[in-house]
Design an enzyme around this catalytic site. Structure first.
Site, PDB file in Angstrom:
ATOM      1  CB  ILE A 298      -1.008  -0.007   1.254  1.00  0.00           C
ATOM      2  CG1 ILE A 298      -1.906  -1.215   1.091  1.00  0.00           C
ATOM      3  CG2 ILE A 298      -1.763   1.452   1.391  1.00  0.00           C
ATOM      4  CD1 ILE A 298      -2.809  -1.328   2.346  1.00  0.00           C
TER       5      ILE A 298
ATOM      6  CB  ILE B  58       8.570   1.755  14.076  1.00  0.00           C
ATOM      7  CG1 ILE B  58       7.846   0.551  13.800  1.00  0.00           C
ATOM      8  CG2 ILE B  58       8.657   2.755  13.133  1.00  0.00           C
ATOM      9  CD1 ILE B  58       6.294   0.893  14.120  1.00  0.00           C
TER      10      ILE B  58
ATOM     11  CE1 TYR C 283      -2.869  -7.719  10.550  1.00  0.00           C
ATOM     12  CE2 TYR C 283      -5.423  -8.606  10.037  1.00  0.00           C
ATOM     13  CZ  TYR C 283      -4.065  -7.809   9.698  1.00  0.00           C
ATOM     14  OH  TYR C 283      -4.116  -6.684   8.727  1.00  0.00           O
TER      15      TYR C 283
ATOM     16  CG  ASN D  29      -9.287  -9.214   1.129  1.00  0.00           C
ATOM     17  OD1 ASN D  29     -10.427  -9.140   2.113  1.00  0.00           O
ATOM     18  ND2 ASN D  29      -8.775 -10.211   1.069  1.00  0.00           N
TER      19      ASN D  29
ATOM     20  CE  LYS E 117      -0.373 -26.531  -3.040  1.00  0.00           C
ATOM     21  NZ  LYS E 117       0.943 -26.414  -2.259  1.00  0.00           N
TER      22      LYS E 117
HETATM   23  N1  NAD Z   1      -3.373  -4.951   1.825  1.00  0.00           N
HETATM   24  C1  NAD Z   1      -4.662  -5.330   2.142  1.00  0.00           C
HETATM   25  O1  NAD Z   1      -5.507  -5.219   1.475  1.00  0.00           O
HETATM   26  C2  NAD Z   1      -4.815  -4.897   3.724  1.00  0.00           C
HETATM   27  C3  NAD Z   1      -5.890  -5.095   4.144  1.00  0.00           C
HETATM   28  C4  NAD Z   1      -6.321  -4.858   5.455  1.00  0.00           C
HETATM   29  C5  NAD Z   1      -5.312  -4.230   6.250  1.00  0.00           C
HETATM   30  N2  NAD Z   1      -4.238  -3.919   5.606  1.00  0.00           N
HETATM   31  C6  NAD Z   1      -3.140  -3.228   6.435  1.00  0.00           C
HETATM   32  O2  NAD Z   1      -2.491  -2.145   5.897  1.00  0.00           O
HETATM   33  C7  NAD Z   1      -1.353  -1.849   6.317  1.00  0.00           C
HETATM   34  C8  NAD Z   1      -0.407  -2.042   5.101  1.00  0.00           C
HETATM   35  O3  NAD Z   1      -0.490  -3.363   4.270  1.00  0.00           O
HETATM   36  P1  NAD Z   1       0.177  -3.837   3.000  1.00  0.00           P
HETATM   37  O4  NAD Z   1      -0.500  -4.794   2.258  1.00  0.00           O
HETATM   38  O5  NAD Z   1       1.048  -2.728   2.453  1.00  0.00           O
HETATM   39  O6  NAD Z   1       1.528  -4.711   3.681  1.00  0.00           O
HETATM   40  P2  NAD Z   1       3.069  -4.704   3.570  1.00  0.00           P
HETATM   41  O7  NAD Z   1       3.553  -5.869   4.387  1.00  0.00           O
HETATM   42  O8  NAD Z   1       3.289  -4.856   2.153  1.00  0.00           O
HETATM   43  O9  NAD Z   1       3.392  -3.612   4.113  1.00  0.00           O
HETATM   44  C9  NAD Z   1       3.872  -3.424   5.360  1.00  0.00           C
HETATM   45  C10 NAD Z   1       5.366  -2.665   5.527  1.00  0.00           C
HETATM   46  O10 NAD Z   1       5.554  -2.379   6.818  1.00  0.00           O
HETATM   47  C11 NAD Z   1       6.898  -2.578   7.080  1.00  0.00           C
HETATM   48  N3  NAD Z   1       7.225  -2.979   8.427  1.00  0.00           N
HETATM   49  C12 NAD Z   1       6.897  -3.785   9.243  1.00  0.00           C
HETATM   50  N4  NAD Z   1       7.016  -3.782  10.392  1.00  0.00           N
HETATM   51  C13 NAD Z   1       7.932  -2.766  10.578  1.00  0.00           C
HETATM   52  C14 NAD Z   1       8.788  -2.043  11.604  1.00  0.00           C
HETATM   53  N5  NAD Z   1       8.606  -2.624  12.577  1.00  0.00           N
HETATM   54  N6  NAD Z   1       9.536  -0.924  11.218  1.00  0.00           N
HETATM   55  C15 NAD Z   1       9.558  -0.595   9.969  1.00  0.00           C
HETATM   56  N7  NAD Z   1       8.708  -0.909   9.124  1.00  0.00           N
HETATM   57  C16 NAD Z   1       7.884  -2.086   9.075  1.00  0.00           C
HETATM   58  C17 NAD Z   1       7.173  -3.881   6.142  1.00  0.00           C
HETATM   59  O11 NAD Z   1       8.545  -3.927   6.003  1.00  0.00           O
HETATM   60  C18 NAD Z   1       6.501  -3.398   4.967  1.00  0.00           C
HETATM   61  O12 NAD Z   1       6.988  -2.880   3.945  1.00  0.00           O
HETATM   62  C19 NAD Z   1      -1.056  -2.932   7.378  1.00  0.00           C
HETATM   63  O13 NAD Z   1      -1.238  -2.477   8.554  1.00  0.00           O
HETATM   64  C20 NAD Z   1      -2.195  -4.037   7.093  1.00  0.00           C
HETATM   65  O14 NAD Z   1      -2.407  -4.791   8.257  1.00  0.00           O
HETATM   66  C21 NAD Z   1      -3.738  -4.141   4.337  1.00  0.00           C
HETATM   67  O1  UGA Z   2      -6.680  -8.143   2.857  1.00  0.00           O
HETATM   68  C1  UGA Z   2      -7.484  -7.885   3.989  1.00  0.00           C
HETATM   69  O2  UGA Z   2      -8.506  -7.112   3.878  1.00  0.00           O
HETATM   70  C2  UGA Z   2      -7.104  -8.521   5.109  1.00  0.00           C
HETATM   71  O3  UGA Z   2      -7.322  -9.759   4.899  1.00  0.00           O
HETATM   72  C3  UGA Z   2      -6.505 -10.760   4.825  1.00  0.00           C
HETATM   73  O4  UGA Z   2      -6.793 -12.135   5.224  1.00  0.00           O
HETATM   74  P1  UGA Z   2      -7.497 -13.044   4.137  1.00  0.00           P
HETATM   75  O5  UGA Z   2      -8.414 -12.310   3.245  1.00  0.00           O
HETATM   76  O6  UGA Z   2      -7.974 -14.296   4.810  1.00  0.00           O
HETATM   77  O7  UGA Z   2      -6.145 -13.356   3.493  1.00  0.00           O
HETATM   78  P2  UGA Z   2      -5.872 -14.005   1.929  1.00  0.00           P
HETATM   79  O8  UGA Z   2      -4.672 -14.449   1.911  1.00  0.00           O
HETATM   80  O9  UGA Z   2      -6.015 -13.041   0.964  1.00  0.00           O
HETATM   81  O10 UGA Z   2      -6.855 -15.105   1.910  1.00  0.00           O
HETATM   82  C4  UGA Z   2      -8.085 -14.980   1.340  1.00  0.00           C
HETATM   83  C5  UGA Z   2      -8.783 -16.307   1.164  1.00  0.00           C
HETATM   84  O11 UGA Z   2      -8.080 -17.137   0.288  1.00  0.00           O
HETATM   85  C6  UGA Z   2      -7.880 -18.458   0.942  1.00  0.00           C
HETATM   86  N1  UGA Z   2      -6.619 -18.844   0.177  1.00  0.00           N
HETATM   87  C7  UGA Z   2      -5.465 -18.286   0.279  1.00  0.00           C
HETATM   88  C8  UGA Z   2      -4.437 -18.654  -0.324  1.00  0.00           C
HETATM   89  C9  UGA Z   2      -4.447 -19.943  -1.044  1.00  0.00           C
HETATM   90  O12 UGA Z   2      -3.430 -20.427  -1.874  1.00  0.00           O
HETATM   91  N2  UGA Z   2      -5.406 -20.456  -1.202  1.00  0.00           N
HETATM   92  C10 UGA Z   2      -6.780 -20.251  -0.841  1.00  0.00           C
HETATM   93  O13 UGA Z   2      -7.735 -21.111  -0.685  1.00  0.00           O
HETATM   94  C11 UGA Z   2      -7.831 -18.136   2.381  1.00  0.00           C
HETATM   95  O14 UGA Z   2      -7.839 -19.398   3.158  1.00  0.00           O
HETATM   96  C12 UGA Z   2      -8.998 -17.333   2.688  1.00  0.00           C
HETATM   97  O15 UGA Z   2     -10.151 -17.866   2.877  1.00  0.00           O
HETATM   98  C13 UGA Z   2      -5.139 -10.323   5.602  1.00  0.00           C
HETATM   99  O16 UGA Z   2      -5.299 -10.631   6.875  1.00  0.00           O
HETATM  100  C14 UGA Z   2      -4.733  -8.964   5.731  1.00  0.00           C
HETATM  101  O17 UGA Z   2      -3.889  -8.664   4.388  1.00  0.00           O
HETATM  102  C15 UGA Z   2      -6.011  -8.154   5.621  1.00  0.00           C
HETATM  103  O18 UGA Z   2      -6.057  -7.395   7.038  1.00  0.00           O
END
Ligand code: NAD
Ligand code: UGA
EC number: 4.1.1.35
Length: 386
Positions: free
Chosen positions: A26, A74, A182, A211, A248
């Site tokens: 993100i 951090i 989490y 997602n 899978k």
């Molecule tokens: N991608 C999604 O759909 C999704 C959904 C729900 C929530 N979120 C939330 O959004 C945020 C960002 O998600 P993302 O998908 O970009 O994940 P991501 O893992 O790609 O990004 C997280 C970043 O934080 C950095 N990080 C983690 N711990 C750190 C630390 N101690 N010090 C410095 N940097 C650190 C990691 O290196 C990474 O680059 C997260 O808080 C996640 O829980 C994302």
């Molecule tokens: O993206 C989000 O909004 C949030 O949900 C995700 O959780 P989840 O959607 O369960 O994670 P995914 O790994 O994307 O899995 C989605 C679904 O696909 C399934 N899955 C995953 C991987 C795979 O190879 N096959 C499979 O069937 C999982 O069991 C689950 O039901 C993660 O917890 C976080 O990135 C975030 O907070």
């Protein structure tokens, strides 16, 4: 660059943003947007910078000097408070957020999502700085409807499944279902931020992403991440497609998700950044309620889209069933269904997602194919024994 206006017609002053976790999925898209379309400055904090390297070099980039990378963890870095003080706004994205970690590394998950976020909240509150904190739709846990009998007609009633920021409860499994480590840590940090707002006047916005998917999400095991690593579903399925393996399906792939294109979601975050009066004090669902599929349907659609963008025919048996115990290990559990209610974000920011699931998969899988297909082919050529 012409002066940008907020939603109430007022000019937006350029600001400095301290973005923690800027090097992630993100963060990289948000940095790109801020550099290309706004005059704001970014202090980009992360332990990695690979996903934003294209924004940091060379010095001749049009935004050179507006984004500065600070490599820091951090958990233990005394520079954090100073960087928060230098900025007008802090955005905290740092977290462990891959489900494969929640039940296998629950301590790291809880520390990362709760304990490590505490100083960020404290420094913002003590220094009167605005905070946008990234939570998750997982704080809702399971739907109320999932506890009804399978044949209950109420399961079709939106009152039993649509997730609303201000009224839906947070429903998690038992403690031994460590999957919820989490969601529970994220819920507690939300409550703490909310309390800082109520008792100490912290200006906060909480984002609950549903997602978000797109290019640069997670890693492809064995290429730009560990071979045994398990990323989120988009990267798992992309990896299977690139390697011509069946996708899978965990526990039959019956869980439902709504997927939103990262570029749509980033528009919502920019609106929050630039409209503090409309965003402060709010929790926002950010998702696309029109893009709902079961995981099995996602697998089928990704298989079709990948065949189109790669020009390679799909496998005869494109999917295979696996148990969650086999795939994730003991203590896994799942959210059954995630439909975001959009009332609050519509009312406050007038935001709506635009991109259909097919279109977002087409652009994302085009990127995956272009970025990884060659590297995968090379890695799959077995060395000839001499
Ligand atoms: N991608 C999604 O759909 C999704 C959904 C729900 C929530 N979120 C939330 O959004 C945020 C960002 O998600 P993302 O998908 O970009 O994940 P991501 O893992 O790609 O990004 C997280 C970043 O934080 C950095 N990080 C983690 N711990 C750190 C630390 N101690 N010090 C410095 N940097 C650190 C990691 O290196 C990474 O680059 C997260 O808080 C996640 O829980 C994302
Ligand atoms: O993206 C989000 O909004 C949030 O949900 C995700 O959780 P989840 O959607 O369960 O994670 P995914 O790994 O994307 O899995 C989605 C679904 O696909 C399934 N899955 C995953 C991987 C795979 O190879 N096959 C499979 O069937 C999982 O069991 C689950 O039901 C993660 O917890 C976080 O990135 C975030 O907070």
């Amino acid at each position: 660059m012409a002066t940008r206006m907020d939603l109430d017609g007022r000019p937006i002053k350029p600001m400095t943003i301290c973005m923690i976790g800027a090097g992630g999925f993100i963060g990289s898209h948000l940095c790109e947007k801020l550099m290309a379309e706004t005059p704001h400055k970014v202090l980009a904090l992360d332990v990695y910078s690979d996903k934003i390297k294209h924004l940091l070099e060379p010095d001749s980039l049009p935004w050179a000097g507006r984004i500065v990378f600070h490599r820091l963890n951090i958990k233990h870095d005394s520079r954090l408070e100073g960087l928060i003080k230098m900025a007008d706004l802090t955005i905290n994205l740092a977290a462990i957020c891959t489900p494969a970690d929640y039940n296998t590394r629950p301590l790291d998950t809880i520390y990362s999502n709760f304990i490590d976020a505490l100083p960020v909240v404290k420094y913002c509150s003590e220094n009167n700085k605005r905070l946008i904190h990234f939570s998750t739709c997982e704080v809702y846990g399971k739907t109320i409807g999932s506890f009804l009998p399978k044949d209950s007609p109420l399961r079709k009633d939106p009152a039993y499944y649509v997730l609303k920021e201000d009224t839906s409860p947070c429903i998690f499994g038992s403690i031994e279902k460590q999957r919820w480590s989490y969601a529970c840590a994220k819920q507690l940090i939300e409550r703490l931020i909310y309390a800082e707002g109520a008792e100490n006047g912290l200006d906060f916005t909480i984002v609950r992403p549903f997602n978000w998917i797109g290019p640069r999400m997670d890693f492809i095991p064995g290429i730009d991440g560990p071979s045994e690593g398990v990323p989120r579903v988009l990267a798992c399925f992309s990896n299977n497609l690139l390697r011509r393996e069946p996708l899978k399906l965990v526990d039959g792939g019956e869980s439902q998700r709504t997927f939103v294109y990262i570029k749509d979601a980033i528009e919502a975050v920019l609106l929050m950044i630039e409209n503090p009066d409309r965003a402060n004090g709010h929790i926002f669902n950010v998702g696309n309620p029109n893009n709902e599929v079961t995981v099995r349907q996602l697998a089928e659609m990704m298989t079709k889209v990948y065949a189109k963008v790669s020009g390679e025919p799909s496998l005869e048996s494109p999917t295979i069933d696996v148990s969650s115990k086999e795939f994730y290990g003991e203590g896994y559990d799942d959210s059954d269904k995630r439909i975001p209610d959009m009332t609050i974000i519509n009312r406050q920011l007038g935001w709506n997602p635009k991109t259909t699931l097919w279109d977002l998969l087409e652009s994302t899988l085009t990127y995956q194919h272009r970025t990884y297909a060659e590297a995968i082919k090379k890695s799959m050529v077995k060395p000839i024994a001499s």
